[in-house]
Design a protein around this motif. Structure first.
Motif, PDB file in Angstrom:
ATOM      1  N   ARG A  15       2.905  -0.155  -4.674  1.00 21.97           N
ATOM      2  CA  ARG A  15       3.782  -0.947  -3.813  1.00 21.97           C
ATOM      3  C   ARG A  15       5.007  -0.095  -3.511  1.00 21.97           C
ATOM      4  NH1 ARG A  15       1.869  -4.823  -7.523  1.00 21.97           N
ATOM      5  NH2 ARG A  15       3.654  -4.445  -8.871  1.00 21.97           N
ATOM      6  N   LEU A  16       5.365  -0.042  -2.222  1.00 20.83           N
ATOM      7  CA  LEU A  16       6.499   0.767  -1.792  1.00 20.83           C
ATOM      8  C   LEU A  16       7.472  -0.087  -1.015  1.00 20.83           C
ATOM      9  CD1 LEU A  16       3.669   2.572  -1.213  1.00 20.83           C
ATOM     10  CD2 LEU A  16       5.388   4.301  -0.809  1.00 20.83           C
ATOM     11  N   SER A  17       8.757   0.216  -1.180  1.00 20.49           N
ATOM     12  CA  SER A  17       9.784  -0.372  -0.331  1.00 20.49           C
ATOM     13  C   SER A  17      10.802   0.704  -0.012  1.00 20.49           C
ATOM     14  CB  SER A  17      10.441  -1.584  -1.003  1.00 20.49           C
ATOM     15  OG  SER A  17      10.997  -1.236  -2.251  1.00 20.49           O
ATOM     16  N   GLY A  18      11.469   0.580   1.100  1.00 19.12           N
ATOM     17  CA  GLY A  18      12.379   1.617   1.575  1.00 19.12           C
ATOM     18  C   GLY A  18      13.713   1.052   1.964  1.00 19.12           C
ATOM     19  N   PRO A  19      14.235   1.511   3.082  1.00 24.76           N
ATOM     20  CA  PRO A  19      13.562   2.342   4.081  1.00 24.76           C
ATOM     21  C   PRO A  19      13.617   3.824   3.733  1.00 24.76           C
ATOM     22  CG  PRO A  19      15.751   1.784   4.848  1.00 24.76           C
ATOM     23  CD  PRO A  19      15.586   1.104   3.519  1.00 24.76           C
ATOM     24  N   GLY A  20      12.650   4.558   4.280  1.00 24.96           N
ATOM     25  CA  GLY A  20      12.613   5.986   4.078  1.00 24.96           C
ATOM     26  C   GLY A  20      11.294   6.568   4.556  1.00 24.96           C
ATOM     27  N   ARG A  21      11.138   7.857   4.352  1.00 19.01           N
ATOM     28  CA  ARG A  21       9.909   8.562   4.721  1.00 19.01           C
ATOM     29  C   ARG A  21       9.382   9.303   3.506  1.00 19.01           C
ATOM     30  NH1 ARG A  21      10.035  12.278   9.879  1.00 19.01           N
ATOM     31  NH2 ARG A  21       9.542  10.255  10.828  1.00 19.01           N
ATOM     32  N   ILE A  22       8.077   9.256   3.314  1.00 19.04           N
ATOM     33  CA  ILE A  22       7.458   9.978   2.215  1.00 19.04           C
ATOM     34  C   ILE A  22       6.346  10.877   2.752  1.00 19.04           C
ATOM     35  CG2 ILE A  22       7.988   8.215   0.489  1.00 19.04           C
ATOM     36  CD1 ILE A  22       5.050   7.282   0.718  1.00 19.04           C
ATOM     37  N   PHE A  23       6.013  11.881   1.953  1.00 15.68           N
ATOM     38  CA  PHE A  23       4.792  12.650   2.146  1.00 15.68           C
ATOM     39  C   PHE A  23       3.901  12.379   0.958  1.00 15.68           C
ATOM     40  CE2 PHE A  23       7.487  14.775   5.139  1.00 15.68           C
ATOM     41  CZ  PHE A  23       6.625  15.209   6.130  1.00 15.68           C
ATOM     42  N   VAL A  24       2.650  12.051   1.225  1.00 14.82           N
ATOM     43  CA  VAL A  24       1.668  11.749   0.190  1.00 14.82           C
ATOM     44  C   VAL A  24       0.714  12.931   0.108  1.00 14.82           C
ATOM     45  CG1 VAL A  24      -0.103  10.148  -0.610  1.00 14.82           C
ATOM     46  CG2 VAL A  24       1.854   9.287   0.698  1.00 14.82           C
ATOM     47  N   ILE A  25       0.692  13.596  -1.042  1.00  9.60           N
ATOM     48  CA  ILE A  25      -0.139  14.769  -1.270  1.00  9.60           C
ATOM     49  C   ILE A  25      -1.196  14.388  -2.298  1.00  9.60           C
ATOM     50  CG2 ILE A  25      -0.151  17.149  -2.101  1.00  9.60           C
ATOM     51  CD1 ILE A  25       3.013  16.959  -1.370  1.00  9.60           C
ATOM     52  N   GLU A  26      -2.464  14.519  -1.918  1.00 10.21           N
ATOM     53  CA  GLU A  26      -3.561  14.177  -2.825  1.00 10.21           C
ATOM     54  C   GLU A  26      -4.397  15.426  -3.065  1.00 10.21           C
ATOM     55  OE1 GLU A  26      -4.393   9.592  -1.601  1.00 10.21           O
ATOM     56  OE2 GLU A  26      -4.681  11.112  -0.038  1.00 10.21           O
ATOM     57  N   ILE A  27      -4.640  15.728  -4.331  1.00  5.81           N
ATOM     58  CA  ILE A  27      -5.354  16.944  -4.735  1.00  5.81           C
ATOM     59  C   ILE A  27      -6.647  16.528  -5.429  1.00  5.81           C
ATOM     60  CG2 ILE A  27      -5.242  19.007  -6.185  1.00  5.81           C
ATOM     61  CD1 ILE A  27      -2.186  18.978  -5.655  1.00  5.81           C
ATOM     62  N   PHE A  28      -7.746  17.194  -5.037  1.00  2.00           N
ATOM     63  CA  PHE A  28      -9.064  16.835  -5.541  1.00  2.00           C
ATOM     64  C   PHE A  28      -9.748  18.049  -6.132  1.00  2.00           C
ATOM     65  CE2 PHE A  28      -7.959  14.230  -1.890  1.00  2.00           C
ATOM     66  CZ  PHE A  28      -8.082  12.947  -2.404  1.00  2.00           C
ATOM     67  N   GLN A  29     -10.429  17.860  -7.254  1.00  2.22           N
ATOM     68  CA  GLN A  29     -11.206  18.948  -7.862  1.00  2.22           C
ATOM     69  C   GLN A  29     -12.492  19.149  -7.088  1.00  2.22           C
ATOM     70  OE1 GLN A  29     -11.790  18.208 -12.023  1.00  2.22           O
ATOM     71  NE2 GLN A  29      -9.657  18.600 -12.532  1.00  2.22           N
ATOM     72  N   GLY A  30     -12.917  20.407  -6.997  1.00  7.18           N
ATOM     73  CA  GLY A  30     -14.175  20.713  -6.341  1.00  7.18           C
ATOM     74  C   GLY A  30     -13.964  21.234  -4.939  1.00  7.18           C
ATOM     75  N   PRO A  31     -14.997  21.886  -4.373  1.00 11.95           N
ATOM     76  CA  PRO A  31     -14.858  22.464  -3.040  1.00 11.95           C
ATOM     77  C   PRO A  31     -14.845  21.403  -1.941  1.00 11.95           C
ATOM     78  CG  PRO A  31     -17.065  22.807  -3.931  1.00 11.95           C
ATOM     79  CD  PRO A  31     -16.266  22.163  -5.006  1.00 11.95           C
TER      80      PRO A  31
END
Length: 194
Positions: A178-194
């Motif tokens: 759950r998010l509340s702001g106001p603001g801006r985010i960057f969501v970085i998702e890292i996954f194992q494997g090629p």
């Protein structure tokens, strides 16, 4: 799921690999890895002059412009691409020649890199104008507060992020936040494997 708060004041500053400027390291794996042996790395850099990007063998990179008037990237085999703050994150190999030309003054960028064949990643920009729920995946996931003040919480934990603070979430795997702001985010998702 473990959550670690990474305050902007604690990010590590170090020279670029090619010595052409300074990078601010947000997170790296394995912990304490250097610029030649990381599996993944998230950083920011201030680009104050035109010049070549550092070469990182067997690395894939995604670049976003956080602040400034943008830059043109001459990427071998892709021609020239212009990036500014509204641009979508740009992904390209980090082991081919890339030359940057500033549009009008210095910029600050967000740089996400993963070692090809071991990890992959995604990067998305999200404006938080009203309370919202957002699924987050990745092993790990990192939430960077670009600007504003962002509150994030799940069933058990909560965190308040100011500008350039980050939240590192281990084993997020479809975790709703759950998010509340106001603001801006960057969501970085890292996954194992090629």
């Amino acid at each position: 799921m473990g959550i670690t708060l990474l305050r902007a004041a604690d990010h590590r500053r170090m020279p670029w690999k090619n010595g052409g400027g300074e990078t601010t390291e947000i997170a790296v794996f394995p912990p304490h890895a250097g610029l030649s042996d990381f599996d993944w790395r998230i950083s920011m850099a201030k680009v104050a002059s035109d010049g070549p990007f550092s070469i990182f063998p067997e690395i894939d990179r995604t670049l976003c412009i956080l602040d400034g008037n943008g830059l043109g990237l001459s990427i071998e085999g892709q021609g020239c691409i212009h990036l500014n703050t509204p641009s979508a994150p740009l992904s390209f190999p980090a082991d081919i020649p890339v030359h940057a030309r500033l549009t009008d003054g210095p910029i600050t960028d967000l740089n996400v890199m993963t070692r090809r064949g071991r990890f992959t990643h995604t990067v998305r920009r999200v404006d938080v104008e009203h309370p919202m729920t957002m699924p987050v995946r990745g092993t790990p996931a990192v939430i960077l507060c670009h600007h504003g003040a962002i509150r994030l919480d799940d069933e058990t934990q909560a965190a308040q992020l100011a500008s350039l603070d980050c939240l590192l979430i281990d084993n997020a795997v479809e975790k709703p936040l759950r998010l509340s702001g106001p603001g801006r985010i960057f969501v970085i998702e890292i996954f194992q494997g090629p």
